[in-house]
Design an enzyme around this catalytic site. Structure first.
Site, short mmCIF file in Angstrom:
data_model
loop_
_atom_site.label_atom_id
_atom_site.label_comp_id
_atom_site.label_asym_id
_atom_site.label_seq_id
_atom_site.Cartn_x
_atom_site.Cartn_y
_atom_site.Cartn_z
N GLY A 1 58.76 26.50 40.29
CA GLY A 1 58.04 27.68 41.52
C GLY A 1 58.29 27.12 42.16
O GLY A 1 58.82 26.20 43.91
N CYS A 2 57.80 28.21 43.80
CA CYS A 2 58.47 28.23 44.76
C CYS A 2 57.35 27.13 45.55
O CYS A 2 57.59 26.51 47.02
CB CYS A 2 58.40 29.82 45.21
SG CYS A 2 56.64 30.48 45.47
N ASN A 3 56.61 26.79 45.34
CA ASN A 3 55.63 26.22 46.53
C ASN A 3 56.14 24.86 45.74
O ASN A 3 56.07 24.29 46.94
CB ASN A 3 54.26 26.45 46.08
CG ASN A 3 53.17 27.81 46.31
OD1 ASN A 3 53.89 28.00 47.03
ND2 ASN A 3 52.61 28.26 45.84
#
Length: 342
Positions: free
Chosen positions: A148-150
């Site tokens: 996930g980018c976060n």
């Protein structure tokens, strides 16, 4: 002729970003592009900024010719990749950009995503795609699960500190600001300009964001004990970028030293001099992650800020970096473009 790749789900933001990056790759060729909702269209119709490129016409997944393809990027929506990847030829290398294979435990997947996994045998095979920390496993993998980018942003700030034992594992707070492209390209009321512009809002507060499953999995494995961080994301009116402000209990000099040592040999993760903080605008359009550390006014606490472009280092750039390793290519090929400023 270079390595031949296909992109499934090429009409979304991550699919378009993959095409943009691969266009500058010295030894990779796009052999096929799929997008069920846009099948039959030219890529230039879906993404006019790619008009100058000679690209295959979009097809449905079923019609996509994968003969002679060395690797597939799967940029499909969450919960869609499972069945598609299970149906691909067994020897084909795959980099999945969705959330479908990030969690190793089927029960953890059910808990965070509210459904049973459709391909649990592949779930256990997949290698977690945070390149700098799983490099050897990725080189040998057939299936890599993009993070996930976060989750990637928070991990770049914290993994070296957990490994070095320089912070209190029970007092970690991640306050994160995310640009709107991280929510995908489909139409959603809360992402309309009038709903989003001139403001910002927290979402999935109180421990409900699905990327917490990745934090739980990765941080607990590193520490050899359960680690539960506080994490609140905020949606901001920007197209690209993630900024994570991380609050920890630890000596700031030791925190900075641990980060600097961990990333000393890394091309795409840069630790700023002590006291300097990064900005989203300094990594926009690039595969770089910048990290800064400052002293908190309360002794024994440190503030860490990590930034990256969610579509590049947080997703498609990470995917290409992993694909390069899987194909035995230069890890940074196609990824050394300078950030766009202003």
């Amino acid at each position: 002729m270079g390595e031949r790749v296909a992109i499934l789900g090429a009409s979304g933001y991550t699919g378009g970003e993959l095409v943009r990056l691969i266009a500058g790759h010295p030894s990779m060729e796009i052999a096929a592009l799929s997008a069920n909702s846009k099948a039959g269209l030219a890529m230039s119709t879906v993404f006019p900024h790619l008009r100058h490129l000679d690209l295959p016409r979009l097809t449905t997944i079923e019609e996509t010719d994968l003969s002679g393809v060395d690797l597939v990027f799967c940029a499909l929506p969450h919960a869609t990749s499972q069945a598609v990847i299970a149906g691909l030829p067994e020897g084909l290398k795959v980099v999945d950009l969705s959330a479908d294979f990030r969690l190793r435990d089927p029960e953890a997947y059910r808990r965070w995503y509210g459904k049973e996994h459709a391909a649990p045998e592949l779930q256990t095979e997949a290698v977690y795609g945070l390149t700098e920390f799983y490099r050897d496993e990725i080189r040998a993998a057939r299936l890599v699960a993009g993070t996930g980018c976060n989750a990637a942003t928070g991990q770049y700030a914290l993994r070296p500190l957990i490994s070095a034992g320089v912070i209190d594992l029970d007092r970690i707070v991640i306050d994160l600001k995310a640009a709107v492209s991280g929510a995908g390209r489909s139409l959603k009321e809360n992402l309309l300009h009038a709903e989003l512009s001139e403001g910002a809002h927290a979402y999935a507060a109180g421990g409900t964001h699905r990327h917490l499953g990745e934090f739980d999995q990765e941080f607990s494995a590193l520490a050899g004990r359960e680690v539960r961080v506080q994490f609140t994301p905020h949606l901001i009116p920007a197209n690209r970028g993630i900024l994570a402000t991380v609050y920890v209990d630890g000596n700031p000099a030791e925190v900075h030293a641990a980060l600097a040592a961990a990333y000393a040999g890394e091309e795409f993760v840069l630790v700023l001099p002590e006291g300097e903080l990064p900005s989203i605008r300094h990594v926009r359009g690039s595969n770089y992650c910048h990290i800064g550390v400052v002293d908190d006014r309360i002794p024994g606490r440190a503030v860490i800020v990590a930034v990256l472009d969610n579509l590049a280092k947080g997703s498609s750039g990470q995917a290409l970096q992993n694909a390069n390793l899987m194909l035995g290519l230069d890890e940074g090929a196609g990824l050394r473009g300078v950030p766009v400023f202003p």
